[in-house]
Design a protein around this motif. Sequence first.
Motif, short mmCIF file in Angstrom:
data_model
loop_
_atom_site.label_atom_id
_atom_site.label_comp_id
_atom_site.label_asym_id
_atom_site.label_seq_id
_atom_site.Cartn_x
_atom_site.Cartn_y
_atom_site.Cartn_z
N GLU B 140 7.91 6.85 10.21
CA GLU B 140 8.88 6.86 9.10
C GLU B 140 10.07 5.96 9.38
OE1 GLU B 140 9.41 11.28 8.78
OE2 GLU B 140 9.37 10.74 6.65
N ASN B 141 10.55 5.94 10.62
CA ASN B 141 11.69 5.08 10.94
C ASN B 141 11.32 3.61 10.73
OD1 ASN B 141 13.10 7.37 11.59
ND2 ASN B 141 12.90 7.13 13.80
N LEU B 142 10.10 3.26 11.13
CA LEU B 142 9.64 1.89 10.88
C LEU B 142 9.52 1.63 9.38
CD1 LEU B 142 8.41 -0.82 11.71
CD2 LEU B 142 6.17 0.32 11.69
N ILE B 143 8.94 2.58 8.65
CA ILE B 143 8.75 2.43 7.20
C ILE B 143 10.09 2.23 6.50
CG2 ILE B 143 8.17 3.74 5.11
CD1 ILE B 143 5.87 5.05 6.78
N LEU B 144 11.07 3.05 6.85
CA LEU B 144 12.34 3.02 6.11
C LEU B 144 13.19 1.82 6.52
CD1 LEU B 144 12.81 6.86 6.04
CD2 LEU B 144 12.32 5.38 4.08
N GLY B 145 13.14 1.46 7.81
CA GLY B 145 13.79 0.21 8.22
C GLY B 145 13.16 -0.98 7.49
N SER B 146 11.84 -0.94 7.36
CA SER B 146 11.13 -2.04 6.69
C SER B 146 11.38 -2.04 5.18
CB SER B 146 9.63 -1.94 6.96
OG SER B 146 9.38 -1.99 8.35
N ALA B 147 11.61 -0.87 4.61
CA ALA B 147 11.96 -0.80 3.17
C ALA B 147 13.32 -1.45 2.94
CB ALA B 147 11.96 0.65 2.70
N LEU B 148 14.26 -1.22 3.84
CA LEU B 148 15.56 -1.90 3.74
C LEU B 148 15.39 -3.40 3.89
CD1 LEU B 148 17.95 0.49 5.71
CD2 LEU B 148 18.24 -0.27 3.34
N ASP B 149 14.53 -3.81 4.82
CA ASP B 149 14.31 -5.24 5.06
C ASP B 149 13.69 -5.90 3.83
OD1 ASP B 149 14.29 -7.59 6.63
OD2 ASP B 149 12.19 -7.28 7.14
N LEU B 150 12.88 -5.15 3.11
CA LEU B 150 12.24 -5.70 1.90
C LEU B 150 13.29 -5.96 0.81
CD1 LEU B 150 9.31 -6.34 1.22
CD2 LEU B 150 9.06 -4.04 0.31
N ALA B 151 14.43 -5.29 0.90
CA ALA B 151 15.52 -5.51 -0.05
C ALA B 151 16.42 -6.66 0.40
CB ALA B 151 16.34 -4.24 -0.22
N ALA B 152 16.17 -7.20 1.58
CA ALA B 152 17.00 -8.28 2.12
C ALA B 152 16.52 -9.63 1.58
CB ALA B 152 16.94 -8.26 3.65
N PRO B 153 17.36 -10.66 1.65
CA PRO B 153 16.92 -11.98 1.19
C PRO B 153 15.79 -12.51 2.07
CG PRO B 153 19.31 -11.93 1.59
CD PRO B 153 18.76 -10.65 2.13
N GLU B 154 14.95 -13.35 1.48
CA GLU B 154 13.90 -14.01 2.26
C GLU B 154 14.56 -14.87 3.36
OE1 GLU B 154 10.58 -13.71 2.09
OE2 GLU B 154 10.00 -15.41 3.35
#
Lengths: 199, 199
Positions: B140-154
């Motif tokens: 879950e920590n990986l999933i949620l960190g990655s969900a935040l990263d998906l909201a970051a600029p390319e």
Amino acid sequence: MARPRTPLLDRERIAAAALRLLAEQGEFSVPQVARALGVQTASLYHHVDGRAGVVELVRERVCAAIDDAALELEPWDRALERWARSYRAAFAAYPRAIPLLMTTPVRAPKVLAQYERAVALLRAAGFPEERVMPLLTGLENLILGSALDLAAPEAMWEPSPRTPLLAAALTAGGPHRADAAFDLALTALLAHAATLRVE
Amino acid sequence: MARPRTPLLDRERIAAAALRLLAEQGEFSVPQVARALGVQTASLYHHVDGRAGVVELVRERVCAAIDDAALELEPWDRALERWARSYRAAFAAYPRAIPLLMTTPVRAPKVLAQYERAVALLRAAGFPEERVMPLLTGLENLILGSALDLAAPEAMWEPSPRTPLLAAALTAGGPHRADAAFDLALTALLAHAATLRVE
């Protein structure tokens, strides 16, 4: 009257004020930072390059607590592990700053220099160039998710009679649940990373 | 006059209003939710159990998009992978809700039921009971960190002439950097998890 020895406005104080607002609200505006420091917004703009400049001051301040000298250790996985642990601790101190810092492009020179060191470490360890940023970013996502988890209560679930397996798994998991989860996932990532190297 | 067909206040509308505030501000208060719905704060308290109740409504709404039927797939790692990908997508739609939901104890019955299913999957797959929550939480920590990263600029880094290795690694990493990072780390976690099973 003598001049005050500490200037009313300096980059350190601006960063500290913005971080306090982030900790309280999860957000900040430049006028709020100015108000917290008892100055006009226009004065603030003499010291920083707009709101983005304040975000980078905050980033530098949070990242200053990361042990980037660890990136010089050998072997590479010991270096990465030590760096990752201090990275988590640095951000766990400011969990509400995480979403902002994770979604704003990194411009702070000191922080970019830390990425440069991390890339150099992985290149020297034999990672193919195209794997370096996915590996570093995957690791950061785990680190930052785990930093948020460290700010969560130890009792993060309230199991009911309808969730007996969850209740038993929580008991079996023991104390320090956030550390146990981070340790397991960090070990996994480093073990898998080892298989990606080309020597 | 006929009664309106949609009640002015229901749990769905309360959750939607709180989520809108979270998306805008990273935070919400119950009076703000009431104002957004054009009702008195006291009326809201007839429908939910305080602020914590609103948080759980928000959690249920965000988690409703997770494919928890995936947890019935076989083998266990295919199930966990499918679940993890839909989990990331569900939270990536509301990145600013992540810190609040990650640091408030889970009470929503539907969400607890989803954990119960995940624990059942891992127990049936032969994971020792004490490893189940560390594994799920690390994931879950990986999933949620990655969900935040998906909201970051390319373009998340602005490399300079002083960071040539970073610049080269960014170019070599190719497009869709957030997906590449999540794929690598998810593969790592599932591969390592396989070594923890006792058959």
